[in-house]
Write a protein that holds these residues in place. Sequence first.
Motif, PDB file in Angstrom:
ATOM      1  N   GLU A   1       7.446  -4.470   3.968  1.00 64.07           N
ATOM      2  CA  GLU A   1       6.916  -3.480   3.035  1.00 64.07           C
ATOM      3  C   GLU A   1       6.554  -2.161   3.706  1.00 64.07           C
ATOM      4  OE1 GLU A   1       3.376  -6.073   4.184  1.00 64.07           O
ATOM      5  OE2 GLU A   1       5.357  -6.487   3.413  1.00 64.07           O
ATOM      6  N   HIS A   2       6.590  -2.105   5.044  1.00 64.61           N
ATOM      7  CA  HIS A   2       6.281  -0.862   5.751  1.00 64.61           C
ATOM      8  C   HIS A   2       7.420   0.133   5.596  1.00 64.61           C
ATOM      9  CE1 HIS A   2       3.239  -2.899   8.664  1.00 64.61           C
ATOM     10  NE2 HIS A   2       2.767  -2.755   7.444  1.00 64.61           N
ATOM     11  N   THR A   3       7.053   1.387   5.513  1.00 64.59           N
ATOM     12  CA  THR A   3       8.041   2.446   5.380  1.00 64.59           C
ATOM     13  C   THR A   3       7.477   3.722   5.985  1.00 64.59           C
ATOM     14  OG1 THR A   3       9.323   3.750   3.807  1.00 64.59           O
ATOM     15  CG2 THR A   3       7.189   2.975   3.061  1.00 64.59           C
ATOM     16  N   THR A   4       8.347   4.647   6.322  1.00 60.79           N
ATOM     17  CA  THR A   4       7.896   5.942   6.841  1.00 60.79           C
ATOM     18  C   THR A   4       7.734   6.957   5.720  1.00 60.79           C
ATOM     19  OG1 THR A   4      10.184   6.564   7.271  1.00 60.79           O
ATOM     20  CG2 THR A   4       8.949   5.605   9.100  1.00 60.79           C
TER      21      THR A   4
ATOM     22  N   CYS B   1       6.138   9.209   2.792  1.00 57.54           N
ATOM     23  CA  CYS B   1       4.822   9.853   2.702  1.00 57.54           C
ATOM     24  C   CYS B   1       3.973   9.214   1.603  1.00 57.54           C
ATOM     25  CB  CYS B   1       4.967  11.348   2.468  1.00 57.54           C
ATOM     26  SG  CYS B   1       5.843  11.745   0.951  1.00 57.54           S
ATOM     27  N   THR B   2       4.583   8.426   0.721  1.00 60.57           N
ATOM     28  CA  THR B   2       3.829   7.795  -0.365  1.00 60.57           C
ATOM     29  C   THR B   2       3.328   6.405   0.005  1.00 60.57           C
ATOM     30  OG1 THR B   2       5.860   6.895  -1.313  1.00 60.57           O
ATOM     31  CG2 THR B   2       5.132   9.042  -2.125  1.00 60.57           C
ATOM     32  N   TYR B   3       3.617   5.936   1.224  1.00 59.69           N
ATOM     33  CA  TYR B   3       3.166   4.592   1.612  1.00 59.69           C
ATOM     34  C   TYR B   3       1.656   4.581   1.791  1.00 59.69           C
ATOM     35  CZ  TYR B   3       2.346   0.418   4.366  1.00 59.69           C
ATOM     36  OH  TYR B   3       1.860  -0.776   4.820  1.00 59.69           O
ATOM     37  N   ASP B   4       1.013   3.581   1.237  1.00 56.89           N
ATOM     38  CA  ASP B   4      -0.433   3.426   1.356  1.00 56.89           C
ATOM     39  C   ASP B   4      -0.723   1.961   1.687  1.00 56.89           C
ATOM     40  OD1 ASP B   4      -3.170   3.350   1.110  1.00 56.89           O
ATOM     41  OD2 ASP B   4      -3.222   4.599  -0.680  1.00 56.89           O
ATOM     42  N   PRO B   5      -1.374   1.664   2.830  1.00 57.45           N
ATOM     43  CA  PRO B   5      -1.633   0.256   3.175  1.00 57.45           C
ATOM     44  C   PRO B   5      -2.543  -0.449   2.177  1.00 57.45           C
ATOM     45  CG  PRO B   5      -2.726   1.739   4.717  1.00 57.45           C
ATOM     46  CD  PRO B   5      -1.835   2.573   3.868  1.00 57.45           C
ATOM     47  N   TYR B   6      -3.486   0.274   1.541  1.00 59.34           N
ATOM     48  CA  TYR B   6      -4.358  -0.348   0.545  1.00 59.34           C
ATOM     49  C   TYR B   6      -3.550  -0.800  -0.673  1.00 59.34           C
ATOM     50  CZ  TYR B   6      -8.689   1.089   2.875  1.00 59.34           C
ATOM     51  OH  TYR B   6      -9.724   1.236   3.756  1.00 59.34           O
ATOM     52  N   VAL B   7      -2.607   0.050  -1.101  1.00 59.48           N
ATOM     53  CA  VAL B   7      -1.772  -0.309  -2.252  1.00 59.48           C
ATOM     54  C   VAL B   7      -0.902  -1.507  -1.912  1.00 59.48           C
ATOM     55  CG1 VAL B   7       0.062   0.502  -3.778  1.00 59.48           C
ATOM     56  CG2 VAL B   7      -1.794   2.039  -3.179  1.00 59.48           C
ATOM     57  N   ALA B   8      -0.344  -1.547  -0.698  1.00 58.19           N
ATOM     58  CA  ALA B   8       0.490  -2.682  -0.286  1.00 58.19           C
ATOM     59  C   ALA B   8      -0.325  -3.978  -0.280  1.00 58.19           C
ATOM     60  CB  ALA B   8       1.094  -2.414   1.092  1.00 58.19           C
ATOM     61  N   LYS B   9      -1.576  -3.900   0.211  1.00 66.88           N
ATOM     62  CA  LYS B   9      -2.443  -5.085   0.232  1.00 66.88           C
ATOM     63  C   LYS B   9      -2.796  -5.530  -1.187  1.00 66.88           C
ATOM     64  CE  LYS B   9      -6.818  -6.686   2.201  1.00 66.88           C
ATOM     65  NZ  LYS B   9      -6.329  -7.768   3.047  1.00 66.88           N
ATOM     66  N   PHE B  10      -3.081  -4.554  -2.062  1.00 59.73           N
ATOM     67  CA  PHE B  10      -3.440  -4.871  -3.439  1.00 59.73           C
ATOM     68  C   PHE B  10      -2.256  -5.516  -4.166  1.00 59.73           C
ATOM     69  CE2 PHE B  10      -4.426  -3.779  -7.890  1.00 59.73           C
ATOM     70  CZ  PHE B  10      -5.706  -4.281  -7.955  1.00 59.73           C
ATOM     71  N   ILE B  11      -1.044  -5.039  -3.900  1.00 58.87           N
ATOM     72  CA  ILE B  11       0.149  -5.626  -4.521  1.00 58.87           C
ATOM     73  C   ILE B  11       0.309  -7.073  -4.081  1.00 58.87           C
ATOM     74  CG2 ILE B  11       2.691  -5.553  -4.436  1.00 58.87           C
ATOM     75  CD1 ILE B  11       2.421  -2.477  -4.542  1.00 58.87           C
ATOM     76  N   ARG B  12       0.075  -7.358  -2.798  1.00 58.12           N
ATOM     77  CA  ARG B  12       0.194  -8.730  -2.319  1.00 58.12           C
ATOM     78  C   ARG B  12      -0.872  -9.632  -2.938  1.00 58.12           C
ATOM     79  NH1 ARG B  12       1.064  -6.073   2.602  1.00 58.12           N
ATOM     80  NH2 ARG B  12      -1.063  -6.501   3.271  1.00 58.12           N
ATOM     81  N   MET B  13      -2.062  -9.075  -3.234  1.00 58.91           N
ATOM     82  CA  MET B  13      -3.138  -9.890  -3.798  1.00 58.91           C
ATOM     83  C   MET B  13      -2.885 -10.235  -5.264  1.00 58.91           C
ATOM     84  SD  MET B  13      -6.632  -8.470  -2.138  1.00 58.91           S
ATOM     85  CE  MET B  13      -7.589  -9.816  -2.755  1.00 58.91           C
TER      86      MET B  13
END
Length: 200
Positions: free
Chosen positions: A47-50, A52-64
């Motif tokens: 899910e990591h990307t370079t 500019c819209t990547y947000d680690p909080y959003v990625a964590k929330f999506i997984r939850m």
Amino acid sequence: MFRLQSVRHSRYSVDYLDPTLLKEELDKPLEKDDPRRFQPVKAAANEHTTSCTYDPYVAKFIRMMMKRGQKEIARRCIDRLEKYHKASTEEERNAIELDPMKVFHEAIENCKPLLITQRTRRGGITYTVPVPCSASYQLFRSMKWLVEACREKEGGERWFWEKLSTELLAASQNQGKGVRKKQELHRLCEANRAYAHYRW
């Protein structure tokens, strides 16, 4: 020689560095004393990307909030976070926050608890003791409360993304079930503050 150390749920030892995801950092040349010259770097997650819209909080929330491995559906729920203009005057319209990332981060911050309770046994009696919680647990608990509030929410909304957008908007204004759960936990900690010295 790197020391091998077992890390729970990770194939990398503690000597590995986290990957660099910012495009500006990747374009810069490495300095002479940069640890990335001498230490190995972990591979980037899927899910990591370079971007500019990547947000680690959003990625964590999506997984939850993901169920049965359907991450794409969970991601679409986040993308539909919108606020509609119901204001009648121009001043009210200017006061409405239109950036969904700001609304999301405000909702997460407003649901973060400062204290939690844990049970401690002293002299045959079990006490409920308030203790401060770590930053990672604050983040986990606030996201968990928001997802639970959406899953148990009853009302006119039919779809999960409608419930999620309503709950995030309410939490960004210090309202909603997620914020109420935090306040109830703080009231419980306040009621048991006489036992705070038992946490040592």
